[in-house]
Design a protein around this motif. Structure first.
Motif, PDB file in Angstrom:
ATOM      1  N   THR A   1       0.739  -1.277   0.051  1.00 16.89           N
ATOM      2  CA  THR A   1       0.154  -0.018  -0.130  1.00 16.89           C
ATOM      3  C   THR A   1       0.900   1.391   0.052  1.00 16.89           C
ATOM      4  N   LEU A   2       1.730   1.265   0.782  1.00 17.05           N
ATOM      5  CA  LEU A   2       2.678   2.359   1.026  1.00 17.05           C
ATOM      6  C   LEU A   2       3.530   2.581  -0.500  1.00 17.05           C
ATOM      7  N   HIS A   3       3.813   1.569  -1.154  1.00 21.70           N
ATOM      8  CA  HIS A   3       4.393   1.505  -2.478  1.00 21.70           C
ATOM      9  C   HIS A   3       3.683   2.231  -3.541  1.00 21.70           C
ATOM     10  N   SER A   4       2.495   1.251  -3.623  1.00 21.26           N
ATOM     11  CA  SER A   4       1.574   1.494  -4.727  1.00 21.26           C
ATOM     12  C   SER A   4       0.637   2.722  -4.751  1.00 21.26           C
TER      13      SER A   4
ATOM     14  N   GLN B   1      -5.781  10.307  -1.346  1.00 22.76           N
ATOM     15  CA  GLN B   1      -5.535   8.759  -1.667  1.00 22.76           C
ATOM     16  C   GLN B   1      -5.002   8.320  -0.549  1.00 22.76           C
ATOM     17  N   GLU B   2      -3.903   8.579   0.143  1.00 27.92           N
ATOM     18  CA  GLU B   2      -3.342   7.920   1.141  1.00 27.92           C
ATOM     19  C   GLU B   2      -4.511   7.679   2.376  1.00 27.92           C
ATOM     20  N   ARG B   3      -5.315   8.762   2.566  1.00 26.13           N
ATOM     21  CA  ARG B   3      -6.224   8.470   3.639  1.00 26.13           C
ATOM     22  C   ARG B   3      -7.548   7.626   3.398  1.00 26.13           C
ATOM     23  N   LEU B   4      -7.852   7.601   2.022  1.00 30.94           N
ATOM     24  CA  LEU B   4      -8.895   6.613   1.529  1.00 30.94           C
ATOM     25  C   LEU B   4      -7.990   5.140   1.480  1.00 30.94           C
TER      26      LEU B   4
ATOM     27  N   GLY C   1      -0.969   8.530   8.472  1.00 28.10           N
ATOM     28  CA  GLY C   1      -1.769   9.078   7.440  1.00 28.10           C
ATOM     29  C   GLY C   1      -2.483  10.607   8.153  1.00 28.10           C
ATOM     30  N   GLY C   2      -1.987  10.787   9.564  1.00 28.54           N
ATOM     31  CA  GLY C   2      -2.480  11.973   9.919  1.00 28.54           C
ATOM     32  C   GLY C   2      -3.551  11.326  11.339  1.00 28.54           C
ATOM     33  N   THR C   3      -3.069  11.803  12.248  1.00 27.50           N
ATOM     34  CA  THR C   3      -3.747  11.202  13.643  1.00 27.50           C
ATOM     35  C   THR C   3      -5.266  11.518  13.556  1.00 27.50           C
TER      36      THR C   3
END
Length: 381
Positions: free
Chosen positions: A89-92, A242-245, A364-366
């Motif tokens: 997930t971190l990568h893609s 997108q990261e948070r999604l 991803g933000g607390t």
């Protein structure tokens, strides 16, 4: 169960292939990877050969040009099987999109094919020992020196830190300009002066390599700058939805999986001469958790649709991240309780799921930062 409408039949076929791959190539080895503190590096190449890494990369750069739904399917299947040590997930979903969206054509051609094949593992270096969510306060610097930058500083809690071949580094190119002095620079991990620290031991996500990174006069060509100098903070804000999604995707799939595991357990486990499932408290707890998770799933799928149309805004992404990560932790706690003492044993998947869930409210933000973002939007003039 309410049917999902965000996916098409071809997505179901892709999901089946991802699930079969993980059950064969990951599930049997995950216990050992937890002991090792990282997955087998060859897993990345095997996944790349199947098209499971960075499916959104265009054909021009070695990918298939799929939409984000394929990323979501990979995330859901990894989460459903409790394989949270895999850093795909971190990568893609997070690191590679910075190269996709802000790299020059030459940079894309150099790195993206390897990102798709699994020959290049990426990481993103944001967090520092003295900063967490406050990215404007980072201390790592990138000083111009002719056709190069010289990078100095340190990062911590970096996912894929041990495996990484390429790191998106968040650095200050103008320390006096605040957010407008932040830039994103690609650093190859075999560069002189770059050092990987120890693999950090964590409460959960034990098979995921998480490291400290050190930069001591690391010289990087200026063509490794992503986008424009000084606009890195803007790029970070643009990519955070997108990261948070993705965190929401993982959280919701994990919640569903934990509920399924618990239903199976309480049907088989007896107490006071009858199955634990026969007790009203068990029934009410599971009914409550199932209903809340179903509601979260509906909201998540709507956010997926918005994201596909490039309409998911910062507030919506913050809401889905806050809702689902908090719910994941609630489900983990309640389901572990329904397992009784066995739920506290590491050999039971619910114990691992409980430990893995906790970080979702932080990275991803607390949750507190999510509430601030949502509140500012609600109260804006």
């Amino acid at each position: 169960m309410i049917p999902r409408t965000v996916f098409e039949p071809e997505h179901d076929l892709f999901r089946e292939s991802v699930r079969r791959f993980l059950e064969t190539e990951a599930v049997p080895y995950h216990d050992q990877w937890e002991e090792d503190g990282q997955v087998d590096r060859d897993l990345w190449r095997k996944a790349g050969a199947q098209g499971f890494l960075s499916p959104t990369v265009s054909e021009e750069y070695g990918g298939v040009g799929a939409d984000y739904r394929y990323n979501a399917i990979v995330n859901e299947e990894v989460s459903r099987l409790g394989l949270n040590g895999i850093g795909w997930t971190l990568h893609s979903d997070i690191a590679v999109p910075y190269i996709e969206h802000y790299g020059s054509p030459e940079t894309k051609q150099k790195y993206l094919p390897g990102c798709v094949s699994g020959d290049v593992v990426t990481a993103i270096a944001m967090t520092e020992p003295g900063t967490g969510s406050d990215l404007q306060s980072i201390k790592t610097t990138a000083v111009a020196d002719g056709d190069h930058y010289i990078i100095n500083g340190s990062k911590t809690f970096i996912t894929n830190g041990q495996h990484a071949d390429l790191v998106v580094v968040v650095a200050k190119t103008d320390p006096d300009a605040g957010a407008f002095g932040v830039s994103l620079i690609l650093v190859e991990t075999d560069s002189p002066g770059f050092e990987k620290g120890k693999n950090l031991k964590k409460l959960g996500m034990k098979a995921q390599d998480t490291s400290e990174l050190f930069f001591n006069d690391v010289r990087v060509p200026k063509q490794n700058l992503l986008g424009k100098e000084g606009e890195g903070f803007i790029y970070l804000m643009q990519e955070l939805p997108q990261e948070r999604l993705s965190i929401g995707v993982i959280a919701t799939a994990a919640a569903e999986s934990m509920i399924e595991q618990t239903i199976d357990y309480v049907k088989d486990r007896n107490a006071f001469g009858k199955p634990v499932a026969a007790f009203q408290n068990t029934q009410f707890k599971l009914a409550e958790l199932s209903t809340e998770t179903a509601a979260a799933r509906c909201f998540l799928d709507r956010c997926l649709e918005l994201h596909l149309d490039k309409k998911l805004d910062t507030t919506g992404a913050s809401q889905i991240k806050l809702l689902t990560s908090e719910l994941q932790n609630k489900v983990a706690d309640e389901c572990l309780q329904l397992h009784g003492g066995y739920g506290y044993m590491w050999e039971y998947p619910i114990a691992r799921a409980f430990a893995d869930s906790r970080v979702q409210r932080i990275y991803g933000g607390t949750s507190e930062i999510m509430k601030l973002i949502i509140a500012r939007d609600l109260l804006a003039d």
